[in-house]
Scaffold this active site. Structure first.
Site, mmCIF file in Angstrom:
data_model
loop_
_atom_site.group_PDB
_atom_site.id
_atom_site.type_symbol
_atom_site.label_atom_id
_atom_site.label_comp_id
_atom_site.label_asym_id
_atom_site.label_seq_id
_atom_site.Cartn_x
_atom_site.Cartn_y
_atom_site.Cartn_z
ATOM 1 N N GLU A 1 42.135 34.997 63.010
ATOM 2 C CA GLU A 1 41.101 35.450 63.940
ATOM 3 C C GLU A 1 40.329 36.603 63.321
ATOM 4 O OE1 GLU A 1 42.280 37.669 67.476
ATOM 5 O OE2 GLU A 1 44.361 37.184 67.005
ATOM 6 N N HIS B 1 55.498 36.175 70.060
ATOM 7 C CA HIS B 1 54.369 36.862 69.427
ATOM 8 C C HIS B 1 54.544 38.356 69.713
ATOM 9 C CE1 HIS B 1 50.512 38.332 68.385
ATOM 10 N NE2 HIS B 1 50.089 38.457 69.624
ATOM 11 N N CYS C 1 45.642 34.888 68.522
ATOM 12 C CA CYS C 1 46.938 34.933 67.824
ATOM 13 C C CYS C 1 47.690 33.610 67.912
ATOM 14 C CB CYS C 1 47.791 36.055 68.392
ATOM 15 S SG CYS C 1 46.973 37.657 68.300
ATOM 16 N N LYS D 1 59.043 42.919 77.020
ATOM 17 C CA LYS D 1 58.515 42.642 78.375
ATOM 18 C C LYS D 1 58.539 41.132 78.637
ATOM 19 C CE LYS D 1 55.083 46.454 78.376
ATOM 20 N NZ LYS D 1 55.374 47.304 79.529
ATOM 21 N N ASN E 1 50.866 44.635 64.171
ATOM 22 C CA ASN E 1 50.389 43.327 64.613
ATOM 23 C C ASN E 1 49.731 42.597 63.435
ATOM 24 O OD1 ASN E 1 49.660 41.127 66.139
ATOM 25 N ND2 ASN E 1 48.302 42.241 67.530
ATOM 26 N N THR F 1 48.435 49.681 67.345
ATOM 27 C CA THR F 1 49.031 48.344 67.220
ATOM 28 C C THR F 1 48.357 47.532 66.107
ATOM 29 O OG1 THR F 1 47.578 47.278 68.840
ATOM 30 C CG2 THR F 1 49.534 48.350 69.705
ATOM 31 N N SER G 1 45.594 42.152 79.096
ATOM 32 C CA SER G 1 46.211 41.262 78.100
ATOM 33 C C SER G 1 47.727 41.224 78.263
ATOM 34 C CB SER G 1 45.804 41.650 76.672
ATOM 35 O OG SER G 1 46.466 42.813 76.248
HETATM 36 N N1 COA Z 1 57.640 58.499 75.204
HETATM 37 C C1 COA Z 1 58.057 57.230 75.439
HETATM 38 N N2 COA Z 1 57.251 56.264 76.000
HETATM 39 C C2 COA Z 1 55.981 56.612 76.299
HETATM 40 C C3 COA Z 1 55.498 57.916 76.081
HETATM 41 C C4 COA Z 1 56.381 58.883 75.493
HETATM 42 N N3 COA Z 1 55.986 60.119 75.247
HETATM 43 N N4 COA Z 1 54.209 57.950 76.477
HETATM 44 C C5 COA Z 1 53.895 56.707 76.951
HETATM 45 N N5 COA Z 1 54.985 55.911 76.840
HETATM 46 C C6 COA Z 1 55.070 54.487 77.176
HETATM 47 C C7 COA Z 1 54.379 54.098 78.467
HETATM 48 O O1 COA Z 1 55.204 54.344 79.593
HETATM 49 C C8 COA Z 1 54.136 52.613 78.216
HETATM 50 O O2 COA Z 1 55.334 51.900 78.396
HETATM 51 P P1 COA Z 1 55.423 50.715 79.497
HETATM 52 O O3 COA Z 1 54.325 49.736 79.164
HETATM 53 O O4 COA Z 1 56.772 50.121 79.282
HETATM 54 O O5 COA Z 1 55.220 51.359 80.808
HETATM 55 C C9 COA Z 1 53.840 52.551 76.720
HETATM 56 O O6 COA Z 1 54.364 53.784 76.164
HETATM 57 C C10 COA Z 1 52.365 52.465 76.389
HETATM 58 O O7 COA Z 1 51.711 53.476 77.087
HETATM 59 P P2 COA Z 1 50.277 53.233 77.744
HETATM 60 O O8 COA Z 1 49.874 54.485 78.416
HETATM 61 O O9 COA Z 1 50.302 51.986 78.554
HETATM 62 O O10 COA Z 1 49.447 52.982 76.412
HETATM 63 P P3 COA Z 1 47.915 52.667 76.213
HETATM 64 O O11 COA Z 1 47.122 52.910 77.447
HETATM 65 O O12 COA Z 1 47.516 53.378 74.975
HETATM 66 O O13 COA Z 1 47.850 51.085 75.960
HETATM 67 C C11 COA Z 1 48.192 48.972 74.944
HETATM 68 C C12 COA Z 1 48.829 50.317 75.312
HETATM 69 C C13 COA Z 1 49.268 48.029 74.434
HETATM 70 C C14 COA Z 1 47.512 48.359 76.151
HETATM 71 C C15 COA Z 1 47.169 49.233 73.800
HETATM 72 O O14 COA Z 1 47.871 49.628 72.653
HETATM 73 C C16 COA Z 1 46.330 48.019 73.463
HETATM 74 O O15 COA Z 1 45.292 47.798 74.063
HETATM 75 N N6 COA Z 1 46.747 47.215 72.446
HETATM 76 C C17 COA Z 1 45.994 46.062 71.970
HETATM 77 C C18 COA Z 1 46.115 44.847 72.883
HETATM 78 C C19 COA Z 1 47.476 44.250 72.884
HETATM 79 O O16 COA Z 1 48.261 44.422 71.960
HETATM 80 N N7 COA Z 1 47.782 43.501 73.946
HETATM 81 C C20 COA Z 1 49.089 42.854 74.064
HETATM 82 C C21 COA Z 1 49.028 41.457 74.582
HETATM 83 S S1 COA Z 1 48.258 40.392 73.440
#
Ligand code: COA
Length: 393
Positions: A82, A236, A114, A245, A279, A155, A204
């Site tokens: 992709e 994945h 993916c 999860k 990733n 990521t 996502s």
């Molecule tokens: N210590 C431990 N854990 C912590 C923390 C700390 N100090 N601070 C935050 N966290 C945890 C949060 O609780 C969360 O865990 P949970 O999802 O189990 O509740 C995790 O870390 C991520 O925190 P979050 O605030 O949700 O992160 P974010 O807003 O930066 O977004 C993604 C995370 C994955 C959405 C972002 O990285 C993203 O957009 N990635 C690309 C898309 C992707 O990979 N999608 C997946 C499906 S294809």
């Protein structure tokens, strides 16, 4: 007539030149590093050199297979990505040329976020079912890149996995039952005018979990195995916590208590490589499979479930059974070397690499040799990427 088994006869991986520990990103972003290490489950990410792209990674992975098995019978190369380098010409053609594959060959690129790698594997199995003398080279190759200072930046990563699909495979037999799910959703996409995706990260995650349920239900409805039969579960892994999860959701759905110990023991061996590579989009599921194979006790004859999810979205739940003696055919030392020989870099070096861009006006450029893989992007001339074979693997 006996129908031969079909599956993965060989499998090899490649990754890029540099590695950035996520402590470096945390130092820049001011975020507690445990958000990355624990919250996302990611420790580091591969950062490619400027002369590495999906073609050089793909050729590096596939060359190991060609060195072992030769090119006879390979009449199809399916390259899933992709992060394609051209809107029209398939990256598989560059790989076909770099590896000296027969000209009597179809070379095609496949795209569905993916999920593309899993679809290539299934299409390859169909070709081999029709003519068991043929072997199909399947390659998943991607460089995951998000906007600077976005949530997705933690990521990122890059890798390629190549697989030789054949009859009577040495490593893994692809089982026939598969569960499918497609839903039109804007959780992650990259319009033609952008070099980084648009992503609704939270959407996502939810879409992925929903797809796990639907794909599993379809798999069950088609007579698939029960959860308890599997010796391993590969998901994945856009980030490791996502697989946790997903598996939690599956166990809940089946009325099995998803204790931390249970989920961890089911998934841990599949996550060792992706935790430090990051990733790799289409390749991520298969990097997870390699991690399982390289870190498990004997899985001879045992089934492993694989769940592919590609945003947009398509998901597939399918399975393989490990062939007797498969361990003799693995490349554990080479896989670990590809990861460990990466050079650690600072956030500043990563940022300087991100700021480099190839010309978009057709002007010529010759790139300095930087990557350590056997293939490199030498430069651009007349709007074309020029590749170079540097040395044997
Ligand atoms: N210590 C431990 N854990 C912590 C923390 C700390 N100090 N601070 C935050 N966290 C945890 C949060 O609780 C969360 O865990 P949970 O999802 O189990 O509740 C995790 O870390 C991520 O925190 P979050 O605030 O949700 O992160 P974010 O807003 O930066 O977004 C993604 C995370 C994955 C959405 C972002 O990285 C993203 O957009 N990635 C690309 C898309 C992707 O990979 N999608 C997946 C499906 S294809």
């Amino acid at each position: 007539m006996t129908v031969p088994t079909i599956g993965i006869h060989d499998i090899a991986m490649a990754t890029g030149r540099y590695v950035m520990d996520l402590a470096e990103l945390a130092r820049h972003s001011g975020v507690d590093v445990n958000k990355y290490y624990i919250g996302l489950g990611q420790v580091a990410q591969t950062v490619p050199a400027f002369d590495e792209d999906i073609v050089t990674l793909a050729a590096t992975a596939a060359q190991q297979i060609v060195a072992r098995h030769g090119v006879d019978g390979i009449r199809t190369v399916l390259l899933a990505t992709e992060t394609g380098i051209d809107q029209s010409k398939s990256a598989a053609i560059y790989v076909q040329d770099l590896l000296g594959l027969p000209a009597a060959c179809r070379a095609v690129e496949l795209k569905q976020a993916c999920y593309g790698g899993a679809s290539a594997l299934q299409l390859a199995a169909g070709i081999v079912a029709r003519d068991p003398e043929q072997r199909v080279l399947v390659i998943a190759s991607d460089i995951a890149k998000y906007d600077i200072d976005s949530g997705g930046e933690a990521t990122q990563g890059a890798a390629a996995v190549a697989m030789l699909v054949s009859a009577d495979p040495d490593i893994a037999v692809l089982e026939e039952t598969a569960g499918l799910y497609t839903a039109n959703i804007q959780d992650f996409w990259r319009p033609n005018y952008r070099s980084t995706p648009l992503v609704d990260g939270k959407l996502s995650i939810g879409a992925y979990l929903e797809a796990v349920e639907h794909a599993w239900k379809d798999y069950e409805a088609r007579g698939g195995r029960g959860v308890g039969e599997f010796a391993g579960f590969c998901y994945h892994q856009p980030f490791i916590k996502m697989a946790y999860k997903a598996h939690t959701r599956l166990l809940e759905m089946k009325g099995i208590e998803p204790t931390t110990a249970r989920v961890h023991s089911d998934l841990a061996p599949t996550t060792i490589y992706n935790r430090v590579i990051g990733n790799s989009y289409t390749a991520s599921l298969f990097v997870g499979l390699l991690s399982l194979l390289d870190h498990s006790d004997d899985l001879d004859g045992r089934p492993v479930a694989l769940l592919s999810y590609g945003s947009g979205s398509v998901a597939e739940l399918f399975s393989v059974t490990l062939a007797p003696g498969y361990r003799r055919h693995l490349r554990t030392a080479e896989n670990q070397a590809a990861i460990s020989r990466r050079e650690p870099i600072s956030y500043e070096k990563y940022r300087s690499l991100r700021e480099l861009t190839l010309p978009e006006d057709g002007s010529e450029v010759v790139l300095a040799a930087e990557g350590h893989n056997p293939f490199r992007l030498r430069g651009i001339a007349e709007h074309s990427r020029i590749y170079q074979a540097v040395h044997a693997y």
